[in-house]
Design an enzyme around this catalytic site. Structure first.
Site, PDB file in Angstrom:
ATOM      1  CD  GLU A  86     -46.138 -30.881-100.137  1.00 17.09           C
ATOM      2  OE1 GLU A  86     -47.142 -31.353-100.754  1.00 17.09           O
ATOM      3  OE2 GLU A  86     -46.010 -29.125-100.402  1.00 17.09           O
TER       4      GLU A  86
ATOM      5  CB  SER B 290     -37.795 -39.478-104.220  1.00 21.51           C
ATOM      6  OG  SER B 290     -37.483 -40.416-103.235  1.00 21.51           O
TER       7      SER B 290
ATOM      8  CB  ILE C 275     -40.209 -31.176 -91.087  1.00 23.47           C
ATOM      9  CG1 ILE C 275     -41.010 -31.144 -92.055  1.00 23.47           C
ATOM     10  CG2 ILE C 275     -39.373 -29.850 -90.993  1.00 23.47           C
ATOM     11  CD1 ILE C 275     -40.492 -31.687 -93.427  1.00 23.47           C
ATOM     12  CB  SER C 276     -35.106 -32.991 -89.105  1.00 24.07           C
ATOM     13  OG  SER C 276     -34.960 -34.291 -89.785  1.00 24.07           O
TER      14      SER C 276
ATOM     15  CD  GLN D  74     -22.533 -60.892 -86.793  1.00 22.19           C
ATOM     16  OE1 GLN D  74     -23.570 -60.260 -87.027  1.00 22.19           O
ATOM     17  NE2 GLN D  74     -22.517 -62.332 -86.711  1.00 22.19           N
TER      18      GLN D  74
ATOM     19  CD  GLU E  65     -29.988 -33.228 -96.209  1.00 20.70           C
ATOM     20  OE1 GLU E  65     -29.611 -32.614 -96.832  1.00 20.70           O
ATOM     21  OE2 GLU E  65     -30.239 -32.523 -94.991  1.00 20.70           O
TER      22      GLU E  65
ATOM     23  CB  SER F 117     -28.799 -45.212-101.569  1.00 17.61           C
ATOM     24  OG  SER F 117     -28.327 -45.158-100.202  1.00 17.61           O
ATOM     25  CD  GLU F 118     -32.814 -46.871-103.322  1.00 10.83           C
ATOM     26  OE1 GLU F 118     -33.088 -46.049-102.782  1.00 10.83           O
ATOM     27  OE2 GLU F 118     -32.802 -48.007-103.176  1.00 10.83           O
TER      28      GLU F 118
END
Ligand SMILES: Cc1cc2nc3c(=O)[nH]c(=O)nc-3n(C[C@H](O)[C@H](O)[C@H](O)COP(=O)(O)OP(=O)(O)OC[C@H]3O[C@@H](n4cnc5c(N)ncnc54)[C@H](O)[C@@H]3O)c2cc1C
Ligand SMILES: Cc1cc2nc3c(=O)[nH]c(=O)nc-3n(C[C@H](O)[C@H](O)[C@H](O)COP(=O)(O)OP(=O)(O)OC[C@H]3O[C@@H](n4cnc5c(N)ncnc54)[C@H](O)[C@@H]3O)c2cc1C
Lengths: 388, 263
Positions: free
Chosen positions: A127, A132, A157-158, A336, A363, A366-367
């Site tokens: 929301e 997180s 929302i996927s 690269q 989902e 990374s934190e």
């Protein structure tokens, strides 16, 4: 410890690979330009059994488990991350929570259609004020006779708009932050449900990311998963599988980046020699190959734990954290190696670079993965060496 | 209707093939194996015929090959074939067409058959002989390199097309018949996940030569592969430069005569 795939697993992987190469690749090239949702692809995935991989046969699935699912997701992710995300969410979040927490009636009503891709499932947690911090979600969900009345919005929302159903997490108790959340199966056809804004994203162009709007949306009380207040527990339980799925498709992105990089570097000549002959290129290739292998093994292990019903939040978080990082680094290096043309839409690496990026966000960022891992590790030490 | 489809395990067409050091075969390490491509068309056509005929029609896969070929057989079963006969015997070392055909003929006769589908050639050794030898041994007609297939209403005749130089040849044949399949005949289906699950329970009858009442395959050898050699590296290319064509042609002739010694 067993590192070889079984005959059955190799066959599943081959079907996924052949399908990805022959059927998905041409469609993906187009739909990732136009943003057109490749509906026919999902129908075929359904026919082949890929949309019900963890669903038991009695509900129309093939019940092959998470390990086989990750084999498939890697192959799909290699060719089209957008498609793979939808397949991952559908299998490891939507089908999973209905199977684990739905009443027998809900399972019978929805799983057979989900497993065959008659309908696609989406999963709605986020929301505006709750990203997180899942427990901050507010979507008002009030019991009213034999219905719940939902009011509020979900964002990001996927496939929410293409779905037949959304698993929606709402607030049933405003006073209890974590214990006041409940999960519902909401059909997109229910009155009061509508689609709001569609995000214009950097990547994952063939996957829509939309806002869901609930205005006096009426959901039958029987469409609750588990009981009132079980939402947080359900969300957390499903997350491991979801993360393993995202990790698997990220390994696919990384593998595609390596494939593209090596094939390109063999052809391109500068300074009178193929650029693959430069040590700097070779070192990039070595690094990519090693990291991909490491990430893949973490994914495999987490999936095996999941199949053994062993709780694996740490392993799933590790798999996702590493695999999404590796996908980004591999896409970066592959681009690269391509030089200037890698920065154009004519080459696949450009899309890989953009698609990989989302992996470190959805989902669980990374934190958040580091948070999950460190908490577990510190806990383990606490148990072994309790502080006085 | 008893439908037989022949199947060979062969290296993936995408694999880079290297000859082993002894020159007795290819290096198998790191090479992926698949159902020989044309045999996939054969399996698909067999399955389509079964679906058309219905009733108690049955597709039986017959394979001569090493133990590892089970995976390819299982894939054909996952595509929808009903059962399989796998002739696996260390005495059958090399794929020698006459031996392969003799073994197949025996296994197919034991099983019974109304129609046999196979690939137009194996994608590894490209011999394209087995189907013809087999047709002789079974004393049935053969139609090779089929690009379309249709069974008659009565089910005892078939009409096929073969792509030939400049057009299509339309052929009618009676059954039983052996048909070798060409690319374009059909689009083989994938082994679906439910198919893969079902295939686990389907029967593969593994047979040694003795089970077929064949004492020794060696006696049947008609040809022998002496040695496998790598393809010789192509020579250097030389481009004769120059705007003036007559001069360039003169130079070319000189090179052909003096350097290449071709004239
Ligand atoms: C392409 C895409 C598809 C998505 N699909 C879905 C979907 O299908 N369903 C769904 O519900 N959601 C979906 N999301 C939303 C996604 O799950 C959230 O974006 C994600 O959880 C992060 O939340 P946020 O965007 O609000 O960022 P925030 O939570 O606001 O985070 C912002 C930054 O702060 C950091 N941060 C936050 N909290 C902490 C902390 N405690 N410690 C350290 N750092 C912290 C984060 O790591 C991040 O770097 C999707 C997002 C994207 C980009
Ligand atoms: C957005 C954009 C704008 C541009 N604008 C201009 C412009 O205005 N004018 C202009 O002239 N050009 C322009 N360019 C081109 C740009 O300068 C080239 O892309 C750049 O010089 C790299 O060359 P290349 O793309 O041919 O890559 P390549 O030279 O083919 O390099 C491919 C890869 O091989 C590596 N490599 C090459 N040689 C070696 C070596 N000896 N040792 C180790 N590694 C090596 C490179 O680092 C790279 O990773 C632009 C490019 C972009 C992307």
């Amino acid at each position: 410890m067993q590192f070889e795939l079984t005959e059955e697993e190799r066959m599943i992987q081959k079907t996924a690979r052949d399908f990805a190469n022959k059927d998905l690749a041409p469609v993906a090239a187009e739909s990732n330009k136009t943003g057109e949702f490749p509906e026919a692809i999902f129908k075929k995935l359904g026919e082949l059994g890929f949309m019900g991989m963890t669903v038991p046969e009695e509900y129309g699935g093939v019940n092959l488990g998470t390990f086989c699912l990750v084999l498939a997701l890697e192959e799909l992710g290699r060719v089209c991350a957008s498609t793979a995300v939808a397949v991952s969410v559908h299998n490891s979040l939507v089908n999973w929570v209905i199977l684990k927490h739905g009443s027998e009636e809900l399972r019978k009503r929805y799983l057979p259609d989900l497993a065959t891709a008659e309908i696609i499932g989406a999963y709605a947690v986020t929301e505006p004020e709750a990203g997180s911090d899942v427990a901050a979600l507010r979507l008002s969900s009030v019991r009213d006779g034999d219905e719940y009345r939902l009011d509020g919005t979900k964002i990001f929302i996927s496939t929410g708009d293409k779905a037949g159903i959304n698993i929606v997490f709402g607030r049933t108790d405003p006073k209890d932050r974590k214990g006041g959340i409940s999960a519902f199966v909401v059909e997109n056809a229910f009155p009061g449900f509508s689609i709001g804004k569609t995000e214009e994203k950097m990547g994952l162009t063939a996957s829509t990311t939309v806002e869901l709007v609930f205005e006096d949306c009426r959901v039958p009380a029987g469409n609750i998963l588990g009981g009132e207040g079980d939402g947080m527990r359900i969300a957390l339980g499903a997350l491991d599988g979801g993360r393993i799925g995202i990790a698997a498709l990220s390994v696919g992105i990384a593998q595609a980046a390596l494939d593209e990089a090596v094939l390109f570097a063999r052809e391109r000549e500068q300074f009178g020699t193929r650029i693959i002959d430069f040590q700097s290129t070779q070192w990039k290739i070595a690094e990519m190959a090693m990291q991909i292998e490491a990430a893949r093994l973490l994914v495999y292990r987490a999936a095996k734990l999941r199949d053994a019903s062993t709780p694996c939040p740490k392993e799933a978080a590790m798999a996702k954290l590493l695999a999404t990082r590796v996908a980004n680094q591999a896409a970066f290096d592959a681009l690269q190696i391509h030089g200037g043309v890698g920065y154009t839409k004519e080459f696949l690496v450009e899309r890989l670079f953009r698609d990989a990026r989302a992996g470190e966000i959805y989902e669980g960022t990374s934190e958040i993965q580091r948070l999950v891992i460190s908490r577990r590790v510190i806990e383990e030490y606490e148990r072994m060496f309790p502080t006085e | 209707m008893k439908i037989i489809t022949l199947l060979k395990r062969a290296p993936d067409t995408e694999a880079r093939i290297l000859i082993n050091r002894e020159g007795t075969g290819i290096q198998e390490e790191g090479v992926k194996f698949v159902i020989s491509t044309y045999d996939e068309y054969a399996v698909e056509e067999g399955l389509r015929l079964k679906e058309k005929m219905g009733g108690d029609s049955k597709v039986t896969v017959v394979c001569v090959g090493p133990e590892e070929a089970t995976e390819m057989i299982r894939t054909a079963l996952a595509m929808g074939a009903d059962d399989a006969v796998h002739i696996c015997d260390p005495a059958i070392k090399e794929s020698e067409p006459f031996i392969t055909a003799a073994v197949l003929a025996k296994a197919i006769k034991d099983n019974g058959f109304d129609i046999i589908f196979c690939g137009k050639q194996a994608i590894d050794d490209d011999m394209a002989q087995v189907q013809s030898i087999l047709a002789e041994m079974l004393d049935i007609p053969q139609v090779n390199v089929a690009t379309s297939f249709e069974i008659s209403e009565s089910g005892d005749k078939a009409v096929l097309r073969r792509r030939i130089e400049g057009g299509d040849e339309k052929v009618e044949t009676q059954l039983p018949v052996i048909i070798s399949c060409e690319k374009g005949l059909n689009e083989p289906r994938y082994a679906s996940l439910p198919g893969i699950m079902k295939a686990k329970k389907k029967e593969i009858r593994t047979k040694a030569l003795a089970d077929l009442g064949m004492a020794d395959a060696q006696g049947e050898i008609r040809s022998k592969i002496l040695k496998w050699l790598p393809i010789p590296k192509g020579g250097e290319c030389k481009v004769v430069e120059g705007e003036d064509v007559p001069t360039a042609v003169k130079e070319l002739v000189r090179l052909l005569r003096e350097e290449a010694k071709a004239l």
